[in-house]
Design an enzyme around this catalytic site. Structure first.
Site, PDB file in Angstrom:
ATOM      1  N   GLU B  80     -13.436   5.645  -0.107  1.00  0.00           N
ATOM      2  CA  GLU B  80     -12.527   5.944  -1.223  1.00  0.00           C
ATOM      3  C   GLU B  80     -12.697   5.003  -2.415  1.00  0.00           C
ATOM      4  O   GLU B  80     -12.671   5.429  -3.562  1.00  0.00           O
ATOM      5  CB  GLU B  80     -11.068   5.928  -0.764  1.00  0.00           C
ATOM      6  CG  GLU B  80     -10.664   7.118   0.077  1.00  0.00           C
ATOM      7  CD  GLU B  80     -11.002   6.954   1.557  1.00  0.00           C
ATOM      8  OE1 GLU B  80     -11.627   5.943   1.914  1.00  0.00           O
ATOM      9  OE2 GLU B  80     -10.638   7.849   2.342  1.00  0.00           O
ATOM     10  N   HIS B 149       0.725   9.103   6.453  1.00  0.00           N
ATOM     11  CA  HIS B 149       0.226  10.367   5.910  1.00  0.00           C
ATOM     12  C   HIS B 149       1.286  11.082   5.074  1.00  0.00           C
ATOM     13  O   HIS B 149       1.234  12.294   4.909  1.00  0.00           O
ATOM     14  CB  HIS B 149      -0.245  11.303   7.042  1.00  0.00           C
ATOM     15  CG  HIS B 149      -1.699  11.131   7.371  1.00  0.00           C
ATOM     16  ND1 HIS B 149      -2.233   9.942   7.791  1.00  0.00           N
ATOM     17  CD2 HIS B 149      -2.739  12.001   7.320  1.00  0.00           C
ATOM     18  CE1 HIS B 149      -3.540  10.091   8.005  1.00  0.00           C
ATOM     19  NE2 HIS B 149      -3.867  11.327   7.726  1.00  0.00           N
TER      20      HIS B 149
END
Lengths: 340, 345
Positions: B80, B149
């Site tokens: 990322e 999440h």
């Protein structure tokens, strides 16, 4: 002494049979000497506290930036970390704009927003630099990606230090560059120290280039004190990038004479042996190249004298330009936060 | 002139609120925006882990790689931080990457490149560099998403100069704001909400953009002002629907963008109602709720008839378990309770 000069580890790319013309050899010498003199002048005036900017001088390592940039076109893009001066100048960055930046003037290359750690000159392909170690490596790979996808002609060169290979971002970027065969050359300037931390407390004893090699990227370790070695290795890597064959990794070993930051040698503080600095000075990139050129009758004392005179005059005029330039006004603060 | 430039040049194409057009799902509206952008501007490319999956990322990218080729729509290594920097570098030399993530949680790995690099290039380069980059992600909720999440991290980024932050709530806005973000020359984050992505609505065909930095009234009323974005605003609208028969009415403002923030619409409404409730999908402390609350106290104190109220997430983490999670997220009933308190006082 922890890190002696050890030529046995280096792969040689320069063949003694290669004939370079005198103008080219003189140019390499002059560019290294020019960077050295500029750095020395900055160091000599740093105590005046007018250059209110952290500096990371490149004295002792000039050959890497000069050798690599000699293998590039003006349109190729260079990216580097916090030790910017050598790459900026070797890529052709404007000296006056650099000095103005160090003196925090409005006409500095970054308008006094960047300082020494953020020099750029987009007109000559000195594209970007970052004060976060490894920060500009992904940026350089992204530019190389754009070049590949748009079928542009330029390639990218990413200058990084040995400690940048301790950051995840480097490996992420290398992985992506290898995966997509991007037109980029990674130049790792290994000077053995991250600030005062020696390589041995930071990395296991595996040569940095060996790790890069494991990604399927042609990787070598070269003598970073020899400008012709750097040039020859860079030229091969640049050709590879330009031909579409993908990235290369060059570990260029040289030594910084001064501290990580600031204008003096801080070896006496104890983190490295002052004798090690003296040892590396015997392999100084400029004096060894000088001796080589003189031995080949490619450089005369008169020419050197003339060169020194011209450089001195240019340096003084750049400092004068910076010192006499206006400081930015408060209105500058809020401009360019967003692009139009 | 590339399409994105042309779109920027033409303010006439900005559309305020859509009431007409086909009924399209939120996901299809987003997919259409990406498809149009890829078609119109060769500098646009779409990437992210899973964008080439047979089902696409939540359906948003389904089939795009077949339509436009894997050179322009491609799967990535996870990386990322690296990929965000690579996108910023590509943008710096003129491309327009759209980088998609399943969840904002993964952006936390990329803060160095978002906060210390992409957001700063234009400013540090003294205006000579620009970063037309879109980073898209969808806030998760429910079914065990849990603490790692489901994070709605817009509040962490709201204070970073140089970024734009978009939080749509309707299919119409999702498409128009995606196109506006791609056309914009700044690093722009879009935080979608998975639950908002289940909706359908009017979506015109073709390119149009919803202006970044302009809020819109979803309801008009007099008793108070409710302001927020995304799924939090949807819950507020449901609360107001139930309160309306009880004679309570509110200006409900969908900011759509939290950076730049449409201060004017907030002050305009507050002048009339004198009371304000700020709702957000993120943490209440030091986030969007806190910023808007402070803004109002600082600049519109004279219009306030009561204390600023906020409903965001508590100063704790999202539980994965179903029953605990019910206590964590503010629901319609909680909002109704707060609104009633505010009106009755």
């Amino acid at each position: 002494m922890r890190y002696p000069y050890n030529p046995e580890n280096f792969t040689s790319f320069h063949s003694s049979e290669t004939v370079y013309d005198k103008a080219f050899l003189t140019r390499l010498y002059r560019e290294m000497l020019r960077i050295r003199r500029i750095e020395e002048e900055i160091a000599s005036r740093y105590h005046e506290d007018e250059m209110k900017s952290p500096i990371h001088l490149v004295i002792g390592q000039e050959s890497t930036a000069v050798g690599v940039c000699a293998a590039l076109e003006k349109t190729d893009l260079a990216f580097c970390g916090h030790r910017t001066h050598g790459v900026y100048l070797a890529k052709g960055g404007d000296l006056k704009a650099m000095m103005s930046e160090l003196y925090c003037r409005a006409n500095g290359c970054a308008g006094s927003r960047g300082g020494s750690m953020h020099l750029f000159d987009k007109s000559v392909g000195m594209e970007s630099s970052s004060a976060i170690v490894a920060g500009s490596i992904p940026t350089s790979v992204g530019a190389a990606f754009a070049s590949q996808r748009r079928k542009d002609k330029f390639i990218c060169v990413s200058f990084l230090g040995d400690a940048a290979t301790e950051e995840g971002a480097f490996w992420e970027a290398l992985n992506f560059a290898a995966l997509h065969k991007l037109p980029i050359v990674f130049i790792c300037e290994n000077n053995f120290f991250s600030v005062c931390s020696p390589l041995e407390v930071r990395q296991p004893k595996v040569a940095i280039y060996k790790k890069a090699e494991s990604f399927g990227v042609p990787s070598v370790q070269i003598d970073g004190t020899k400008v012709l070695e750097v040039y020859a290795a860079a030229r091969q890597a640049v050709e590879r990038a330009r031909s579409g064959a993908g990235p290369s990794f060059i570990e260029s070993v040289a030594y910084r004479y001064l501290g990580h930051g600031g204008a003096t040698d801080d070896s006496a503080s104890g983190y490295r042996d002052p004798a090690e600095v003296e040892h590396w000075r015997e392999h100084d990139p400029i004096s060894t190249f000088h001796d080589f050129l003189v031995s080949k009758s490619q450089l005369t004392a008169t020419e050197i004298e003339q060169m020194e005179k011209e450089i001195r005059s240019e340096v003084l005029s750049a400092f004068e330009h910076a010192i006499s330039s206006p400081e930015p006004g408060e209105e500058e603060l809020m401009t360019h936060v967003y692009s139009d | 002139m590339p399409w994105a430039e042309a779109l920027i040049a033409s303010k006439a194409e900005e559309v305020e609120v859509g009431q007409e057009g086909r009924i399209l799902s939120y996901v299809d509206a987003l997919r259409e925006a990406l498809s149009l952008a890829l078609d119109l501007d060769p500098n646009v490319f779409v990437l992210g882990q899973g964008v080439n999956d047979p089902r696409g990322m939540f359906g948003v990218t389904t089939g795009l790689h077949e339509e436009f080729g894997v050179e322009r729509v491609f799967d990535t290594p996870l990386s990322e931080e690296g990929l965000t920097g690579i996108c910023a570098g590509a943008a710096l030399v003129g491309m327009r990457p759209v980088y998609l993530h399943n969840r904002p949680d993964f952006l936390l790995l990329a803060f160095n490149q978002i906060v210390s690099h992409a957001s700063k290039f234009s400013w540090m380069d003294n205006g000579k560099g620009r970063v037309p980059l879109v980073i898209w992600s969808a806030i998760g909720r429910g079914w065990g998403s849990g603490a790692q999440h489901s994070q709605a991290i817009q509040g962490l980024l709201m204070g970073v100069p140089g970024l734009k932050i978009i939080m749509p709530s309707t299919p119409y806005d999702a498409k128009g704001l995606m196109l506006a973000a791609i056309a914009d020359n700044n690093p722009t984050l879009i935080f979608e909400h998975r639950w908002s992505m289940r909706s359908k609505g009017h979506v015109p065909e073709g390119t149009y953009k919803v202006p970044i930095g302009k809020g819109v009234y979803r309801k008009r009323g007099t008793d108070l002002t409710v302001v927020g974005t995304s799924h939090a605003l949807e819950v507020a609208l449901e609360a107001m629907d139930e309160l309306s028969p009880q004679g309570i009415s509110a200006d409900v403002i969908d900011l759509r963008t939290i950076k730049p923030l449409d201060e004017e619409i907030i002050f305009e409404s507050l002048k009339k109602t004198g009371k304000i409730l700020v709702v957000d999908t993120g943490w209440q402390m030091a986030g969007v709720c806190a910023e808007i609350g402070c803004l109002v106290a600082e600049k519109a104190f004279h219009d306030l008839k009561g204390p600023v109220r906020r409903i965001g997430l508590p100063d704790s983490h999202t539980p994965a378990g179903f029953s605990l999670e019910q206590y964590y997220y503010p629901n319609k009933e909680k909002m109704m309770g707060v609104i009633k308190e505010m009106v009755e006082k």
